[in-house]
Design an enzyme around this catalytic site. Structure first.
Site, PDB file in Angstrom:
ATOM      1  N   SER A 172       0.858  -1.187   0.000  1.00 18.41           N
ATOM      2  CA  SER A 172       0.000   0.000   0.000  1.00 18.41           C
ATOM      3  C   SER A 172       0.892   1.234   0.000  1.00 18.41           C
ATOM      4  O   SER A 172       2.078   1.161   0.335  1.00 18.41           O
ATOM      5  CB  SER A 172      -0.876  -0.007   1.268  1.00 18.41           C
ATOM      6  OG  SER A 172      -1.488   1.246   1.478  1.00 18.41           O
ATOM      7  N   TYR A 185      -1.727  -0.898  10.702  1.00 21.96           N
ATOM      8  CA  TYR A 185      -1.778  -1.171   9.259  1.00 21.96           C
ATOM      9  C   TYR A 185      -0.563  -0.560   8.558  1.00 21.96           C
ATOM     10  O   TYR A 185       0.117  -1.237   7.773  1.00 21.96           O
ATOM     11  CB  TYR A 185      -3.072  -0.611   8.673  1.00 21.96           C
ATOM     12  CG  TYR A 185      -3.241  -0.881   7.196  1.00 21.96           C
ATOM     13  CD1 TYR A 185      -3.636  -2.136   6.740  1.00 21.96           C
ATOM     14  CD2 TYR A 185      -3.005   0.111   6.252  1.00 21.96           C
ATOM     15  CE1 TYR A 185      -3.796  -2.387   5.395  1.00 21.96           C
ATOM     16  CE2 TYR A 185      -3.153  -0.124   4.905  1.00 21.96           C
ATOM     17  CZ  TYR A 185      -3.549  -1.384   4.477  1.00 21.96           C
ATOM     18  OH  TYR A 185      -3.695  -1.631   3.132  1.00 21.96           O
ATOM     19  N   LYS A 189       2.474  -2.553   6.634  1.00 27.75           N
ATOM     20  CA  LYS A 189       2.740  -2.345   5.208  1.00 27.75           C
ATOM     21  C   LYS A 189       4.159  -1.836   4.971  1.00 27.75           C
ATOM     22  O   LYS A 189       4.768  -2.143   3.937  1.00 27.75           O
ATOM     23  CB  LYS A 189       1.690  -1.397   4.607  1.00 27.75           C
ATOM     24  CG  LYS A 189       0.295  -1.997   4.530  1.00 27.75           C
ATOM     25  CD  LYS A 189       0.271  -3.288   3.714  1.00 27.75           C
ATOM     26  CE  LYS A 189      -1.112  -3.875   3.611  1.00 27.75           C
ATOM     27  NZ  LYS A 189      -1.145  -5.121   2.802  1.00 27.75           N
TER      28      LYS A 189
END
Length: 300
Positions: A172, A185, A189
């Protein structure tokens, strides 16, 4: 070799690489065939994983589909078969190491060695850090990065033996920059991007140039994982547009796939901007999505 000669050769390689990249802007890159390749797609019950499976099905790959959702992964497999591909659906929790190892052993025995893997399964819990449960942090890292380790450790020996394969990491833009209320998150990532880069370097150091690696880094994608995302400067992407860019990158062995492509330039520019300017850009960007903040559900 003399250090000055090495530096001269390095300069020549750098210049050649830029010229090669310039030429590729005008001359289409040859796309490889994935016909007959055994392709494992994790998180293929919906979203990017599902549409990626459909694209490989159109190229007549043999599909191995994983998802934690039985109904979703079986729907994907059925559609792949309609497109003319062989598809096998399995319910697998990518946060469970032993489940991953056991299922890959089964696939090797029943189907064959996986030659292309798309590590797409993901977990996200939008919330401020103090509202995020410990088990949510653990799950985020188990799925978004540790699962990649277990899958690749199980698949890499066969790829190394044949010097053939392709490992795709779905990361991402959050693996390159940060967004509030997504601390676990973003951290996972960043780890996924690091995993891709380190694995790419290691495969190269081992002389296994037949094993390719790619990493997908999009901005917000309208998959339903993050509710009501919006930004002022970045588009909120549709899944099919992202998958088209992903497949183009896979078929041309592109290392880093940014969607939209200008993100690469934005990230390069960030390295030269002072912190105050970056903070101002973030305020103008005004990224918003639904998140739990202070134990309440808000749009942040």
């Amino acid at each position: 070799m003399n250090i000055f000669l090495e530096l001269f050769l390095l300069l020549a390689i750098v210049i050649y690489s830029y010229l090669e990249a310039l030429v590729k802007l005008f001359i289409p890159v040859k796309r490889k065939s994935v016909n007959g390749e055994i392709v494992l797609v994790t998180g293929s019950g919906h979203g990017i994983g599902r549409l990626t499976a459909y694209e490989f099905a159109k190229h007549k790959s043999k599909l191995v589909l994983w998802d934690i959702n039985k109904h979703g992964v079986e729907e994907t497999a059925a559609e792949c078969r309609k497109l003319g591909a062989t598809a096998h659906a399995f319910v697998v929790d990518c946060s469970k190491k032993e489940e991953i190892y056991s299922m890959i052993d089964k696939i090797k025995n029943d189907i064959g060695d996986v030659t292309i893997v798309v590590n797409n399964a993901g977990a996200i819990y939008p919330a401020d850090l103090l509202s995020t449960k410990d088990e949510e942090i653990t799950k985020t890292f188990e799925v978004n990065i540790l699962g990649h380790f277990w899958i690749i450790k199980a698949l890499l020996p066969a790829m190394m033996q044949r010097n053939h394969g392709h490992i795709i990491t779905v990361a991402s833009i959050c693996g390159h920059g940060v967004i509030p209320y997504l601390i676990p998150y973003c951290s996972s990532k960043f780890a996924a991007v690091g995993f891709h880069r380190a694995l790419t370097a290691e495969v190269d150091a081992l002389g296994k140039n037949g094993i390719k690696t790619s990493c997908l880094c999009p901005v917000f994608v309208n998959t339903g994982f993050t509710k009501n995302p919006s930004t002022r400067l970045w588009p909120v992407l549709e899944t099919d547009d992202v998958v088209k860019k992903l497949m183009d990158g896979i078929l041309t062995d592109k290392k880093m796939i940014f969607v939209p492509s200008y993100l690469n330039l934005c990230l390069a520019l960030e390295k030269f901007l002072p912190e105050r300017a970056l903070a101002a850009i973030n305020r103008v960007q005004n990224v918003q999505f639904e998140a739990v903040v202070g134990h309440k559900h808000k749009k942040k």
